[in-house]
Motif scaffolding. Structure first.
Motif, PDB file in Angstrom:
ATOM      1  N   LEU A 108      38.718  50.898  58.032  1.00 33.83           N
ATOM      2  CA  LEU A 108      37.703  50.080  57.051  1.00 33.83           C
ATOM      3  C   LEU A 108      36.450  51.188  56.843  1.00 33.83           C
ATOM      4  N   ASP A 109      36.318  51.811  56.052  1.00 34.72           N
ATOM      5  CA  ASP A 109      35.346  53.051  55.723  1.00 34.72           C
ATOM      6  C   ASP A 109      34.226  52.482  54.984  1.00 34.72           C
ATOM      7  N   LEU A 110      32.912  52.358  55.380  1.00 33.69           N
ATOM      8  CA  LEU A 110      31.583  51.989  55.001  1.00 33.69           C
ATOM      9  C   LEU A 110      30.761  53.049  54.926  1.00 33.69           C
ATOM     10  N   HIS A 111      30.972  54.372  55.240  1.00 34.00           N
ATOM     11  CA  HIS A 111      30.081  55.183  55.174  1.00 34.00           C
ATOM     12  C   HIS A 111      29.385  55.639  54.028  1.00 34.00           C
ATOM     13  N   ASP A 112      28.043  56.059  54.081  1.00 29.88           N
ATOM     14  CA  ASP A 112      27.378  56.368  52.928  1.00 29.88           C
ATOM     15  C   ASP A 112      26.878  55.251  52.103  1.00 29.88           C
ATOM     16  N   ASN A 113      26.402  54.121  52.707  1.00 26.30           N
ATOM     17  CA  ASN A 113      26.085  52.895  51.945  1.00 26.30           C
ATOM     18  C   ASN A 113      24.421  52.513  52.464  1.00 26.30           C
ATOM     19  N   GLN A 114      23.957  51.376  52.276  1.00 24.79           N
ATOM     20  CA  GLN A 114      22.700  51.099  52.439  1.00 24.79           C
ATOM     21  C   GLN A 114      22.549  49.854  53.577  1.00 24.79           C
ATOM     22  N   LEU A 115      23.552  49.714  54.222  1.00 30.18           N
ATOM     23  CA  LEU A 115      23.554  48.692  55.293  1.00 30.18           C
ATOM     24  C   LEU A 115      22.867  48.679  56.359  1.00 30.18           C
ATOM     25  N   GLU A 116      22.405  47.460  56.420  1.00 34.34           N
ATOM     26  CA  GLU A 116      21.280  47.379  57.723  1.00 34.34           C
ATOM     27  C   GLU A 116      21.863  46.376  58.853  1.00 34.34           C
ATOM     28  N   THR A 117      22.857  45.663  58.613  1.00 32.51           N
ATOM     29  CA  THR A 117      23.676  44.722  59.445  1.00 32.51           C
ATOM     30  C   THR A 117      24.975  44.888  59.038  1.00 32.51           C
ATOM     31  N   LEU A 118      25.823  44.314  60.113  1.00 30.38           N
ATOM     32  CA  LEU A 118      27.195  44.068  59.714  1.00 30.38           C
ATOM     33  C   LEU A 118      27.532  42.614  60.221  1.00 30.38           C
ATOM     34  N   PRO A 119      28.661  42.292  59.593  1.00 28.08           N
ATOM     35  CA  PRO A 119      28.717  40.724  59.816  1.00 28.08           C
ATOM     36  C   PRO A 119      29.574  40.591  61.285  1.00 28.08           C
ATOM     37  N   GLY A 120      29.368  39.350  61.912  1.00 24.62           N
ATOM     38  CA  GLY A 120      30.166  39.261  63.327  1.00 24.62           C
ATOM     39  C   GLY A 120      31.559  38.845  62.683  1.00 24.62           C
ATOM     40  N   ALA A 121      31.970  38.660  61.640  1.00 27.92           N
ATOM     41  CA  ALA A 121      33.419  38.451  61.289  1.00 27.92           C
ATOM     42  C   ALA A 121      34.403  39.817  61.553  1.00 27.92           C
ATOM     43  N   LEU A 122      33.630  40.884  61.755  1.00 28.07           N
ATOM     44  CA  LEU A 122      34.494  42.052  61.940  1.00 28.07           C
ATOM     45  C   LEU A 122      35.354  41.940  63.184  1.00 28.07           C
ATOM     46  N   GLY A 123      34.622  40.953  64.228  1.00 28.23           N
ATOM     47  CA  GLY A 123      35.482  40.764  65.209  1.00 28.23           C
ATOM     48  C   GLY A 123      36.976  40.166  65.161  1.00 28.23           C
ATOM     49  N   ASP A 124      37.066  39.717  64.018  1.00 29.42           N
ATOM     50  CA  ASP A 124      38.264  38.924  63.417  1.00 29.42           C
ATOM     51  C   ASP A 124      39.472  40.035  63.086  1.00 29.42           C
ATOM     52  N   LEU A 125      39.066  41.364  62.780  1.00 32.31           N
ATOM     53  CA  LEU A 125      39.755  42.306  62.404  1.00 32.31           C
ATOM     54  C   LEU A 125      40.557  42.965  63.809  1.00 32.31           C
ATOM     55  N   GLN A 126      41.421  42.377  64.583  1.00 33.76           N
ATOM     56  CA  GLN A 126      41.836  42.783  65.888  1.00 33.76           C
ATOM     57  C   GLN A 126      42.859  44.123  65.432  1.00 33.76           C
ATOM     58  N   GLU A 127      43.359  44.255  64.328  1.00 31.64           N
ATOM     59  CA  GLU A 127      44.170  45.455  64.103  1.00 31.64           C
ATOM     60  C   GLU A 127      43.432  46.575  63.743  1.00 31.64           C
ATOM     61  N   LEU A 128      41.949  46.566  63.481  1.00 27.63           N
ATOM     62  CA  LEU A 128      41.202  47.591  63.241  1.00 27.63           C
ATOM     63  C   LEU A 128      41.496  48.911  64.197  1.00 27.63           C
ATOM     64  N   GLN A 129      41.592  49.940  63.527  1.00 30.93           N
ATOM     65  CA  GLN A 129      41.730  51.193  64.335  1.00 30.93           C
ATOM     66  C   GLN A 129      40.563  52.342  64.070  1.00 30.93           C
ATOM     67  N   GLN A 130      40.214  52.101  62.782  1.00 31.83           N
ATOM     68  CA  GLN A 130      39.197  53.086  62.416  1.00 31.83           C
ATOM     69  C   GLN A 130      38.097  52.442  61.704  1.00 31.83           C
ATOM     70  N   LEU A 131      36.940  52.656  62.217  1.00 31.32           N
ATOM     71  CA  LEU A 131      35.663  51.766  61.711  1.00 31.32           C
ATOM     72  C   LEU A 131      34.458  53.015  61.393  1.00 31.32           C
ATOM     73  N   ARG A 132      34.350  53.444  60.083  1.00 32.20           N
ATOM     74  CA  ARG A 132      33.310  54.480  59.638  1.00 32.20           C
ATOM     75  C   ARG A 132      32.190  53.582  59.143  1.00 32.20           C
ATOM     76  N   VAL A 133      30.934  53.881  59.761  1.00 28.94           N
ATOM     77  CA  VAL A 133      29.746  53.343  59.324  1.00 28.94           C
ATOM     78  C   VAL A 133      28.583  54.339  59.145  1.00 28.94           C
ATOM     79  N   GLY A 134      28.929  55.384  59.277  1.00 29.82           N
ATOM     80  CA  GLY A 134      27.960  56.438  59.360  1.00 29.82           C
ATOM     81  C   GLY A 134      27.256  56.565  58.071  1.00 29.82           C
ATOM     82  N   HIS A 135      25.863  57.071  58.030  1.00 25.84           N
ATOM     83  CA  HIS A 135      25.237  57.041  56.937  1.00 25.84           C
ATOM     84  C   HIS A 135      24.450  56.032  56.245  1.00 25.84           C
ATOM     85  N   ASN A 136      24.179  54.887  57.048  1.00 26.81           N
ATOM     86  CA  ASN A 136      23.595  53.739  56.756  1.00 26.81           C
ATOM     87  C   ASN A 136      22.351  53.460  57.406  1.00 26.81           C
TER      88      ASN A 136
END
Length: 598
Positions: A108-136
Motif C-alpha cells: 500500500l503506497d500512500l506517500h506524497d499526499n496530504q494525509l493527517e490520519t490513517l484509519p484503524g481499518a489498516l489493522g485488517d490488512l494482515q497480509e500487508l508487507q509494505q506500507l509507504r506513507v512518507g511525505h504526508n
C-alpha cells in the motif's frame, strides 16, 4: 413549428435519471487490475479514493452485465485479488475504513499526499508487507498498524511525528524502517525487539541520544543517524554484528566513536566537532573501506591509521591537520585521499594537486628503509646505469611495480623479472605509449591485485584476463571500444575504471561480473544500459555514466537499490530533469521507481 421541434427534443424522463459523471478511475484500468492484482493510481490528482477501488473485488464488474460471451479474457469470476495499490503523489486527505475490503493487499503506497490520519481499518490488512506513507502530515499512527504481523517495510519519512510508541516493537517482521525527516527527540526501547531489521533510517530528527537497545539489532546493515543532535554514540552499536554502513554526519560528536563492529565498511562522520582521533579507537575498524571525517577539528592523525588495512577512501577535507603521518603511505588499498582545506606544512602545493598516488608515493619515500637483516647485498645510494629503470625499493619493500609517466612504448624486461621475484601486489604503468598490455605482466598473476594502465593507447586488453587476482583495474584514457568476454575470469574484481574511452554501450561482459562494486564509464559514448541485467550486480554501489549519449534513462534502473552513487550528468536525456539529477542518487532512484509502468 419551432415549438414542435423543441418539444421533440425534450427528454421526458430526465428528472428520473441519475446524472452520469466521468469516472475518476477508467473502467479499463480496474479491469486490468482484476487480472494482474496491481492498481497504479499514482499522480492522478485524486482528492479521495473512489469507492469503486475499495469494492474492486466485492462488486460484480459492470462489464459482466453487458458481455454474455465470457471469453477466456473476460471471465470476471476468475479475477485476482488486489495485492498492490499505489496511490502516491495525489491530494488525498483521508483514507476510508473501506480499505478493509482489500484484505489481500501486500503493498500500500500512500506517500506524497496530504494525509493527517490513517484509519484503524489498516489493522485488517494482515497480509500487508509494505506500507509507504512518507511525505504526508501524520503526527501518529493508529495502534492497529502495530498488529500487522507480516509488515516488512514501513516508510514514514517527512511527516510530523514527535514520538514512536513502545508497540513499534511488535512489528517483528520488519526489515526496513524509515522515520527520517520528522521531529523525534527520542526512540522507544522497544526498537530493540525488531530483530529482523536490516535498514534503519533516523536522519534529520532531533535525537540527542540513541537507546542502548540498538545492540540487539544484530541484522542491521545500514544505520543512518545523520542530521541529529547526538553528542555520543552508545557502546552497544559495536554489538551490531552485521553493521556495514553507519552515517553520523551533521551531529555534535567530539570524539571518534568507540566502534568495534566487525563488518563495518563505511563510516561517515563529516560535519561534527571531532578533535580527538585516538589510535586505540582506530584499531577496531580493520574492515573499514570508507572513512569520512571532513569538516571537523582534527589536528593530528595517529600512526595507528595503518590499522585500517582495507581503507580505500579517506576524506579529511576542511580540518586543522598540519602534518600527515608517513604511515598513511603504507595503506595498501588507499585509492582516494582528500585533504583540501587543511593547513598542511612540509608538503609542496603542487604535490597535493597531482592526486592520491603521487602523495602516497611521497609519504612512502619519507619512511626510512630498514637495513637488510640477512646482511647480504644491500642496495646503496649509488646505482649502476643498467639498474636505473628498476626501483628496487618500491618493488622489494612496497611490493609495487612503478613505471609511470615515461612516455615508453615498451617496459624494460628487468622490471618484470624483479617484480616476479618479489611477488608485487600493485603495478602502475600509466602515462606511457603502450598499445597493448605487456605479456610479461602475466608473470605476476599469482600476486597482482591492483593494475593501473591509464593514459596509454590501448585498443585491446585481452591479456589482463589472465590476472585472476585483480581487485582494482584502471583503464581510463585509452582507445577501448569493447572488453573481452574472458574478463569475467576476474572473479575478485571490485573496481573498474573505464572513463574517457570509446565505449558506445555498457560492456556486455560486465553484466556477468557480480563481484563489481564500482564501475566508472564517464566521458564515453554509451547510449544504452540494460537495468534488468544490471540487477545481477548485487554489490554495485557506484556507477558513473556521466557525459555519455543516453537519450533516455530506463525507469527500471531505480530498482538497483544497492547504488549509493549514480552519476548521470552531461547526457542528452530530458527525463529525469536536471533539478532531480542535482539532488543526488536517492532522489534519482526514487523518481525512476515512480515511473515504472505496471
Amino acid at each position: 413549428m419551432s415549438r414542435s421541434r423543441g418539444a421533440q427534443q425534450v427528454d421526458s424522463l430526465r428528472g428520473f435519471r441519475t446524472p452520469e459523471s466521468e469516472p475518476s478511475v477508467p473502467s479499463g484500468l480496474l479491469k486490468a487490475a482484476r487480472q494482474s492484482g496491481t492498481l497504479n493510481l499514482t499522480n492522478r490528482n485524486l482528492s479521495e479514493v473512489p469507492t469503486s477501488v475499495y469494492r474492486l473485488n466485492v462488486d460484480t464488474p459492470e462489464e459482466a452485465h453487458r458481455n454474455v460471451s465470457f471469453g477466456a479474457s473476460d471471465r470476471w469470476w476468475e479475477q485476482t485479488d488486489l495485492t498492490k495499490l499505489l496511490l502516491a503523489s495525489n491530494r488525498l486527505t483521508r483514507l476510508s475504513d473501506d480499505i478493509r475490503l482489500l484484505p489481500a493487499l501486500t503493498t500500500l503506497d500512500l506517500h506524497d499526499n496530504q494525509l493527517e490520519t490513517l484509519p484503524g481499518a489498516l489493522g485488517d490488512l494482515q497480509e500487508l508487507q509494505q506500507l509507504r506513507v512518507g511525505h504526508n502530515r501524520l503526527t501518529c499512527l493508529p495502534p492497529e498498524v502495530y498488529s500487522l504481523r507480516n509488515l516488512r517495510s514501513l516508510t514514514l519519512q517527512q511527516n510530523l511525528l514527535d514520538s514512536l510508541p513502545e508497540d513499534l516493537g511488535r512489528l517483528e517482521a520488519l526489515t526496513e524502517l524509515d522515520v527520517s525527516d520528522n521531529q523525534l527527540t527520542e526512540l522507544p526501547s522497544g526498537l530493540g525487539r525488531l530483530s529482523g531489521l536490516q535498514k534503519l533510517h533516523l536522519c534529520r530528527n532531533k535525537l540527542t541520544c540513541l537507546p542502548d537497545s540498538l545492540r540487539k539489532l544484530t541484522n542491521v546493515k545500514l544505520l543512518d543517524c545523520s542530521n541529529n543532535l547526538l553528542s555520543d554514540v552508545p557502546a552497544g552499536v559495536s554489538q551490531m554484528a552485521a553493521l556495514e554502513q553507519l552515517y553520523l554526519r551533521h551531529n555534535k560528536l567530539r570524539h571518534l566513536p568507540p566502534l568495534r563492529a566487525p563488518a563495518l565498511k563505511e563510516l561517515y562522520l563529516g560535519n561534527n566537532q571531532i578533535a580527538d582521533v585516538s589510535g586505540e579507537r582506530m584499531s577496531g575498524l580493520g574492515a573499514l573501506a570508507v572513512l569520512e571525517l571532513r569538516d571537523n577539528k582534527i589536528a593530528t592523525l595517529p600512526d595507528e591509521v595503518t590499522a585500517l588495512g582495507a581503507l580505500a577512501r579517506l576524506d579529511l577535507t576542511n580540518n586543522d591537520i598540519g602534518v600527515l603521518p608517513a604511515a598513511l603511505g603504507l595503506l595498501p588499498e588507499l585509492k582516494i585521499l582528500l585533504l583540501e582545506g587543511n593547513p598542511l606544512r612540509g608538503i609542496r602545493r603542487d604535490l597535493l594537486t597531482k592526486g592520491t598516488n603521487e602523495l602516497l608515493k611521497y609519504l612512502r619515500g619519507r619512511i626510512k628503509e630498514e637495513p637488510d637483516s640477512a646482511g647480504g647485498d644491500v642496495p646503496t645510494a649509488m646505482t649502476l646505469p643498467s639498474q636505473a629503470a628498476v626501483n628496487l625499493h618500491s618493488i622489494k619493500t612496497l611490493k609495487s611495480l612503478v613505471y609511470s609517466d615515461k612516455k615508453a612504448e615498451l617496459i624494460p624486461d628487468e622490471l618484470f623479472q624483479a617484480a616476479a621475484e618479489h611477488a608485487v601486489t600493485s603495478a602502475d604503468l600509466s602515462k606511457n605509449l603502450l598499445s597493448d598490455v605487456p605479456p610479461r605482466l602475466a608473470e605476476t598473476r599469482a600476486s597482482l591485485m591492483d593494475l593501473n594502465m591509464a593514459f596509454n593507447k590501448l585498443s585491446c586488453c585481452s591479456l589482463v584476463c589472465s590476472l585472476t587476482n585483480l581487485r582494482h583495474l584502471d583503464l581510463r584514457n585509452n582507445q577501448l571500444g569493447d572488453l573481452p568476454s574472458d574478463l569475467n575470469n576476474l572473479s575478485k574484481l571490485h573496481s573498474l575504471v573505464l572513463n574517457c574511452n570509446k565505449f558506445k554501450s555498457f560492456p556486455e561482459v560486465l553484466y556477468d561480473m557480480p563481484s563489481l562494486e564500482s564501475v566508472l564509464l564517464g566521458n564515453n559514448q554509451v547510449g544504452d544500459v540494460d537495468p534488468a541485467r544490471l540487477l545481477r550486480l548485487v554489490r554495485l554501489s557506484t556507477l558513473d555514466l556521466s557525459n555519455n549519449d543516453l537519450l533516455n534513462v530506463p525507469p527500471q534502473l531505480g530498482l538497483c537499490t544497492t547504488l549509493r552513487c549514480l552519476s548521470l550528468e552531461g547526457n542528452p536525456f530530458r527525463s529525469p530533469r536536471a533539478a532531480i539529477v542535482a539532488k543526488g542518487t536517492d532522489a534519482i532512484l526514487e523518481y525512476l521507481r515512480s515511473r515504472i509502468p505496471t
